[in-house]
Motif scaffolding. Sequence first.
Motif, mmCIF file in Angstrom:
data_model
loop_
_atom_site.group_PDB
_atom_site.id
_atom_site.type_symbol
_atom_site.label_atom_id
_atom_site.label_comp_id
_atom_site.label_asym_id
_atom_site.label_seq_id
_atom_site.Cartn_x
_atom_site.Cartn_y
_atom_site.Cartn_z
ATOM 1 N N THR A 173 0.985 -1.188 -0.058
ATOM 2 C CA THR A 173 0.059 0.051 0.397
ATOM 3 C C THR A 173 1.019 1.947 -0.017
ATOM 4 O O THR A 173 2.413 1.159 0.384
ATOM 5 C CB THR A 173 -0.438 0.238 1.174
ATOM 6 N N LYS A 174 -0.086 2.469 -0.272
ATOM 7 C CA LYS A 174 1.026 3.340 -0.403
ATOM 8 C C LYS A 174 1.421 4.123 1.018
ATOM 9 O O LYS A 174 2.594 4.769 1.002
ATOM 10 C CB LYS A 174 0.104 4.752 -0.693
ATOM 11 N N ALA A 175 0.478 3.777 2.325
ATOM 12 C CA ALA A 175 1.278 3.762 3.380
ATOM 13 C C ALA A 175 2.417 2.767 4.078
ATOM 14 O O ALA A 175 3.504 3.056 4.549
ATOM 15 C CB ALA A 175 0.189 3.623 4.075
ATOM 16 N N GLN A 176 2.693 1.983 3.298
ATOM 17 C CA GLN A 176 3.323 0.974 3.331
ATOM 18 C C GLN A 176 5.045 1.033 2.289
ATOM 19 O O GLN A 176 6.063 1.252 3.464
ATOM 20 C CB GLN A 176 3.231 -0.515 3.285
ATOM 21 N N ILE A 177 4.760 1.613 1.821
ATOM 22 C CA ILE A 177 5.067 2.426 0.909
ATOM 23 C C ILE A 177 6.573 3.187 1.296
ATOM 24 O O ILE A 177 7.155 3.644 2.408
ATOM 25 C CB ILE A 177 5.072 2.797 -0.385
ATOM 26 N N TYR A 178 5.806 4.341 2.105
ATOM 27 C CA TYR A 178 5.835 5.823 2.616
ATOM 28 C C TYR A 178 6.911 4.898 4.326
ATOM 29 O O TYR A 178 7.799 5.679 4.424
ATOM 30 C CB TYR A 178 4.610 6.441 3.212
ATOM 31 N N GLN A 179 6.142 4.486 4.963
ATOM 32 C CA GLN A 179 6.863 3.659 6.348
ATOM 33 C C GLN A 179 8.268 3.503 5.436
ATOM 34 O O GLN A 179 9.095 3.433 6.833
ATOM 35 C CB GLN A 179 6.057 3.101 7.152
ATOM 36 N N GLY A 221 -2.951 -0.681 -3.869
ATOM 37 C CA GLY A 221 -1.382 -0.218 -3.949
ATOM 38 C C GLY A 221 -0.012 -0.816 -4.825
ATOM 39 O O GLY A 221 -1.360 -0.130 -6.502
ATOM 40 N N TYR A 222 0.400 -0.781 -5.375
ATOM 41 C CA TYR A 222 1.780 -1.565 -5.978
ATOM 42 C C TYR A 222 2.445 -2.749 -6.004
ATOM 43 O O TYR A 222 2.479 -3.193 -4.723
ATOM 44 C CB TYR A 222 2.808 -0.449 -6.268
ATOM 45 N N LYS A 223 2.533 -3.925 -6.862
ATOM 46 C CA LYS A 223 3.828 -4.662 -7.113
ATOM 47 C C LYS A 223 4.544 -4.741 -7.942
ATOM 48 O O LYS A 223 3.683 -4.291 -8.941
ATOM 49 C CB LYS A 223 2.441 -6.257 -6.829
ATOM 50 N N LEU A 224 5.371 -5.678 -7.831
ATOM 51 C CA LEU A 224 6.381 -5.566 -8.951
ATOM 52 C C LEU A 224 5.381 -7.246 -9.908
ATOM 53 O O LEU A 224 5.084 -7.872 -9.109
ATOM 54 C CB LEU A 224 7.665 -6.776 -8.424
ATOM 55 N N GLY A 225 5.781 -6.513 -11.293
ATOM 56 C CA GLY A 225 5.459 -6.909 -12.616
ATOM 57 C C GLY A 225 5.612 -8.779 -12.606
ATOM 58 O O GLY A 225 6.450 -8.805 -11.391
ATOM 59 N N GLU A 226 4.947 -9.979 -12.531
ATOM 60 C CA GLU A 226 5.727 -11.197 -13.544
ATOM 61 C C GLU A 226 6.459 -11.036 -14.502
ATOM 62 O O GLU A 226 6.318 -11.008 -16.266
ATOM 63 C CB GLU A 226 4.478 -11.997 -12.969
ATOM 64 N N PHE A 227 7.563 -12.168 -14.404
ATOM 65 C CA PHE A 227 8.552 -11.955 -15.514
ATOM 66 C C PHE A 227 8.897 -13.398 -15.212
ATOM 67 O O PHE A 227 8.932 -14.208 -14.354
ATOM 68 C CB PHE A 227 10.166 -11.241 -15.817
#
Length: 227
Positions: A173-179, A221-227
């Motif tokens: 989440t954006k909160a987790q990224i910020y922290q 929020g965000y996550k890494l794409g799958e490769f």
Amino acid sequence: MLVEDDIEISEMVKTHMMKEGFKVIQAYDGESALQSFSKGAIDLILLDLMLPKANGMDFLQVVRKQSTIPVLIMSAKDSEADKAIGLGLGADDYITKPFSMVELTARVKAAIRRATNYSKSVEKDVKTIIHIGQLTIDLENYLVTKENKEIKLTSKEFQILKMFMCSPNRVFTKAQIYQFVWHEDYYGDENVINVHMRRLREKIEEDPSHPKYIKTIWGIGYKLGEF
């Protein structure tokens, strides 16, 4: 560790897991779960959300500030919103009650296998170098390359990318990224996150408008794409 306030369910799950060869530590509320977690030596957490003293969501947030240990939520809440919140806070999987012991066992083993295989792959890369897609991040030398060409990142951009590449299956989440990056409590200022995310994408993505490396999970929020 099994965190479940329903004693009957807890004993049933414990008995089955022990037959499967697992050692099980039980906790019946959020406070005792935190005490057990602080002692370490846990490979996976099975977590109920409706707990006395400290609820499962609060407990999960504390865990994620300290560890990437696999967490599997067990809950009677089966709405898409509840699942999205649980996974957004860092859970690796979500199983709805009532569930079969066969399915629960399979998910536990799969989560541990993923965590173990990821650890081995990082060790294979000298523990400090991670390759995902065409990107390589050298954690020790603070170096990011794409197709062997160095990408100049700011300190914050590097920390954001590091967070995603070290936890490729996790939604932040954006909160987790910020922290994680700023080491401060998040008060809803999305502009800071948005600006840094846009600049990072401009540097690592072929098409920042259609990112492949850092995907937006709408509403979460965000996550890494799958490769």
